[in-house]
Write an enzyme that holds these catalytic residues in place. Structure first.
Site, PDB file in Angstrom:
ATOM      1  CG  HIS A   1      37.025  54.227  17.923  1.00  0.00           C
ATOM      2  ND1 HIS A   1      37.504  52.941  17.885  1.00  0.00           N
ATOM      3  CD2 HIS A   1      37.773  54.867  18.846  1.00  0.00           C
ATOM      4  CE1 HIS A   1      38.495  52.811  18.749  1.00  0.00           C
ATOM      5  NE2 HIS A   1      38.679  53.960  19.345  1.00  0.00           N
TER       6      HIS A   1
ATOM      7  CE1 TYR B   1      38.741  51.972  28.443  1.00  0.00           C
ATOM      8  CE2 TYR B   1      40.713  52.604  27.229  1.00  0.00           C
ATOM      9  CZ  TYR B   1      39.541  51.881  27.313  1.00  0.00           C
ATOM     10  OH  TYR B   1      39.165  51.068  26.268  1.00  0.00           O
TER      11      TYR B   1
ATOM     12  CB  THR C   1      40.408  47.642  23.337  1.00  0.00           C
ATOM     13  OG1 THR C   1      39.033  47.961  23.546  1.00  0.00           O
ATOM     14  CG2 THR C   1      40.875  48.189  22.008  1.00  0.00           C
TER      15      THR C   1
END
Length: 792
Positions: A469, A585, A598
């Site tokens: 990630h 979230y 993000t």
């Protein structure tokens, strides 16, 4: 040994008669072709750099400006207002002086025009009021803005053409961030807790906050993005826990079909497709991705640079992301062995049939794993510090370093799995859960979790992808995955027997089996890392299901955003599951800005919690509750208010006015200054017990869902963020299908993925019943295909 000799370009030995030199023609030819291929890529990169550097103008526009200036000189007019005469070189002839001076002036004028156009485009792309306008109604200002963006955007941009024109991420004001933060946590606290936090926020705003904000603004003036580098380092790379499950995520294959049941054939086509994408990426032929809301607004493409040839290298304090320019091979794992498979031969990319042939050679290879090799990958699945120490101690020299370099420098990693996965058997639902867990963590040693992405090919032809990630976010990899699935099935295809099309060059050198010398101390560390990873994997509870009662089409008919609808469903399901609300979230992107990643949308709001409490308490008639456009003392809430609240939060997050990244960076600055903030400490310690993300379809034009409606992906998922929370990923496909991926931990007695999935199903039906109680269900057999086409 023959392969080893072929790898050497020349050999020489000293004899009584002199030096005997033996040249390998094949090796020298390969060296020559590799050099030519490398230089071609350098030339392409240089050309693209020039084109991107002068965008939104074109290199040919320089000649136009030069000709225009020279033409005006012959008409005895001076467009430079005397500047051309001042820069003339007296050592040249008069005519030559005039031409050279005119060319120099034209070049300076051309560069000034480029700078002006880029500055104008950057200012235009900084305008975001269009996003806050009502859907279907565009103001005159926005219409003029769209026309100007089209004018200044030039023609046929390359992938990175817009990078220099994207605006920098703005730093919100302390006052606005704190106000929105306090609003977001109000439904989660009682009066005493909220008053305490309000006092902390006020104290922070009037004292330390101003100082930290000053440093943050200074960074924003200097850096391209004041968040991204700290976000990558502190959220991802400095994490010392396993990245498997905690950070990595996965993507699934087609849900209902498998293009071929032959494992090697599926690998042949899709590996070839991956390298076709990489070729387009290197040539910047991929069309710049635009905002889903407006096709004229480009998104930052910086994350695309590290898709291939990238790995996360462990360190004792922090990891690093390493990226190499190029590699002509992949590394394949099968039954405990690692193979280096070159996908280029004589400067050309191997055909799908040739790659299938090479993959089959690996599958048929009977050699056993070397000592300590079989479960070596567990080092990447366990804690980071032991892996960093083992890498330094056992993989920094010799054969181990060479083999590890092959893995880390490979384009990507491939696993040939002996299991069968997908929707199959007597219990398709359970098989999807197993499929998800396999992609997320596998056996904990048969993936290389440090690679930017690893592709898994199962025995029955199914495949999937696991991604690290830190280097990029899911939409970037999803773009590659969509392309690969489409090219695999709709362009490359398979023959009648299920094999890849084309012929095979049987003289291809066999894949190179990597060698290792694993000492007993390293084997012990591998076992310890595997134990940590296995405990983590066993604790993950996963549930994947497809909801087919209705989809985006019916939700839109109710004049509600599909995303807002699903977020409300998740709030309702969580409240029914836990009898309380939690910090929620929802991932949103900030790629409207340069190097954006993000931002968080806090989906649990005062409006949504009041609506759900009133609905569950039966205080008023449900339909009136949702539709009356009222929010008052009687807790009456409407779909308009709920919809607008969520949309407003999402738009603020996308346009740089989110809450969490700003607070995170303020916290980082406080740590650098070595000052403590009770407010920031409390904010950053709050757990996200409900973490959600949507997987959008980005390249609908690649799929022919009119003739092949079953070729739809199930999306992807991730592990739970909190030990006592849920991770929920959803993919809205067509007008009649929504896929959900739900994760939690078995060790938490209060969470259950299947139970939560049942709550989500029921909440979907209940909320739709509120919105449209009289509407009949569409006939799936008659309407599913055209409605899917309408969306995609």
């Amino acid at each position: 040994m023959a392969e080893a000799h072929q790898a050497v370009a020349f050999q020489f030995t000293v004899t009584p008669e002199g030096i005997d030199v033996q040249l390998s023609h094949q090796a020298l030819t390969e060296i020559y072709r590799s050099g030519v291929r490398s230089w071609k890529k350098r030339i392409i990169r240089l050309k693209n750099s020039v084109i991107t550097g002068v965008y939104p103008a074109s290199p040919s526009s320089w000649l136009f400006v030069v000709i225009a200036i020279l033409a005006t000189m012959y008409t005895r007019s001076d467009p430079s207002m005397g500047l051309i005469a001042k820069i003339q070189d007296p050592t040249m002839s008069t005519q030559c002086q005039a031409v050279v001076s005119a060319v120099l002036f034209s070049t300076m004028l051309w560069l000034l025009l480029i700078f002006t156009m880029r500055l104008c485009l950057k200012q235009l792309l900084s305008y975001h009021r269009w996003m806050f306008e009502q859907h279907g109604k565009m103001s005159n200002t926005t219409k003029v803005w769209v026309a100007l963006v089209r004018i200044f955007s030039g023609r046929k941009p390359l992938l990175y053409s817009y990078q220099g024109s994207l605006p920098n991420l703005p730093v919100p004001t302390i006052k606005d961030t704190l106000k929105r933060y306090l609003e977001s946590v109000r439904p989660l606290m009682d009066d005493a807790q909220y008053e305490h936090l309000t006092n902390l926020a006020a104290e922070f705003e009037n004292s330390l906050g101003k100082r930290l904000q000053w440093y943050l603004k200074l960074k924003a003036l200097w850096a391209s993005n004041y968040v991204s580098d700290w976000w990558e380092e502190y959220i991802y790379l400095r994490g010392r826990n396993p990245i498997m499950v905690n950070s990595n995520y996965y993507g699934m294959d087609f849900l209902y079909v498998t293009p071929t049941p032959i494992q090697a054939a599926r690998a042949g086509n899709s590996i070839h497709a991956f390298f076709l994408y990489r070729r387009k990426l290197h040539k910047e032929e991929i069309k710049p991705v635009s905002s889903a809301t407006s096709t004229v607004i480009p998104l930052c493409a910086a994350q695309c640079e590290r898709i291939f040839n990238t790995t996360r290298t462990p360190g004792e304090e922090t990891d690093t992301v390493q990226h190499w320019q190029d590699s002509d091979y992949i590394v394949v794992y099968h039954r405990g062995r690692y193979f280096r498979l070159r996908v280029y031969q004589a400067g050309r990319l191997l055909s799908p049939r040739e790659i299938e042939f090479q993959i089959q050679r690996i599958l048929d290879d009977p050699s056993p794993p070397l000592k300590g090799e079989a479960k070596l990958g567990a080092l990447t699945a366990g804690d980071r510090i032991p892996w960093a120490k083992a890498r330094k101690a056992y993989f920094s020299s010799g054969v181990n370093k060479r083999s590890l370099d092959y893995i880390e420098r490979a384009a990507f990693f491939v696993t040939l799995d002996d299991d069968e996965q997908g929707m199959m058997g007597d219990d398709p639902a359970a098989s999807l859960d197993c499929y998800a867990k396999s992609l997320l963590h596998g056996k904990c040693y048969d993936r290389w979790f440090d690679k930017s992405f690893s592709v898994v090919y199962y025995k029955n032809g199914k495949n999937g992808i696991n991604a690290e990630h830190s280097w990029a976010d899911a939409p970037v990899l999803a773009h590659l995955w969509e392309y690969t699935l489409a090219i695999d099935s709709f362009q490359l295809g398979y023959n009648a027997e299920g094999h890849c099309k084309g012929d095979v060059d049987s003289s291809l050198p066999r894949p190179q089996k990597l060698s290792w010398e694993i000492p007993p101390e390293c084997e012990e560390q591998i076992s310890q890392s595997l134990a940590v990873a296995q405990a983590l994997a066993d604790d993950v509870d996963f549930h994947v299901f497809s909801f087919r009662d209705f989809g985006k089409g019916k939700i839109k008919k109710c004049r509600v955003s599909p995303d807002a609808f699903i977020q409300m469903v998740l709030q309702m399901a969580y409240y029914r599951d836990q009898t309380t609300f939690c910090l929620t979230y929802e991932a949103s992107m900030t790629r409207l800005f340069r190097e954006g990643r993000t931002e968080t949308v806090r989906s649990c709001t005062n409006e949504s919690s009041a609506f759900i409490r009133a609905l569950e308490g039966g205080e008023v008639r449900p339909r009136a509750l949702f539709i009356n456009i009222v929010f008052d003392r009687e807790h009456r809430v409407t779909h308009t208010i709920l919809y607008q609240t969520h949309q407003q939060l999402y738009r603020l997050a996308m346009t740089g006015s989110g809450i969490d990244r700003h607070l995170f960076c303020l916290y980082v600055v406080s740590k650098y200054l070595r000052v403590d903030s009770p407010f920031l400490k409390e904010v950053l310690s709050e757990p996200w017990r409900l973490s959600t993300s949507q997987t959008p379809v980005q390249q609908a034009e690649l799929f022919d869902l009119v003739n092949y409606p079953e070729y739809i992906s199930c999306g992807g998922g991730f592990g739970p963020v909190a030990d006592d929370g849920y991770g929920v990923s959803y993919c809205i496909v067509g007008d009649d299908l929504i896929n959900f991926h739900i994760s939690c931990k078995h060790s938490c007695p209060n969470t259950d993925a299947h139970k939560f999935g049942a709550q989500v199903r029921q909440a979907l039906l209940d909320l739709m019943q509120l919105l449209n109680p009289k509407q009949k269900e569409p006939n799936k057999t008659e309407e599913s295909r055209p409605e899917i086409k309408k969306d995609l």
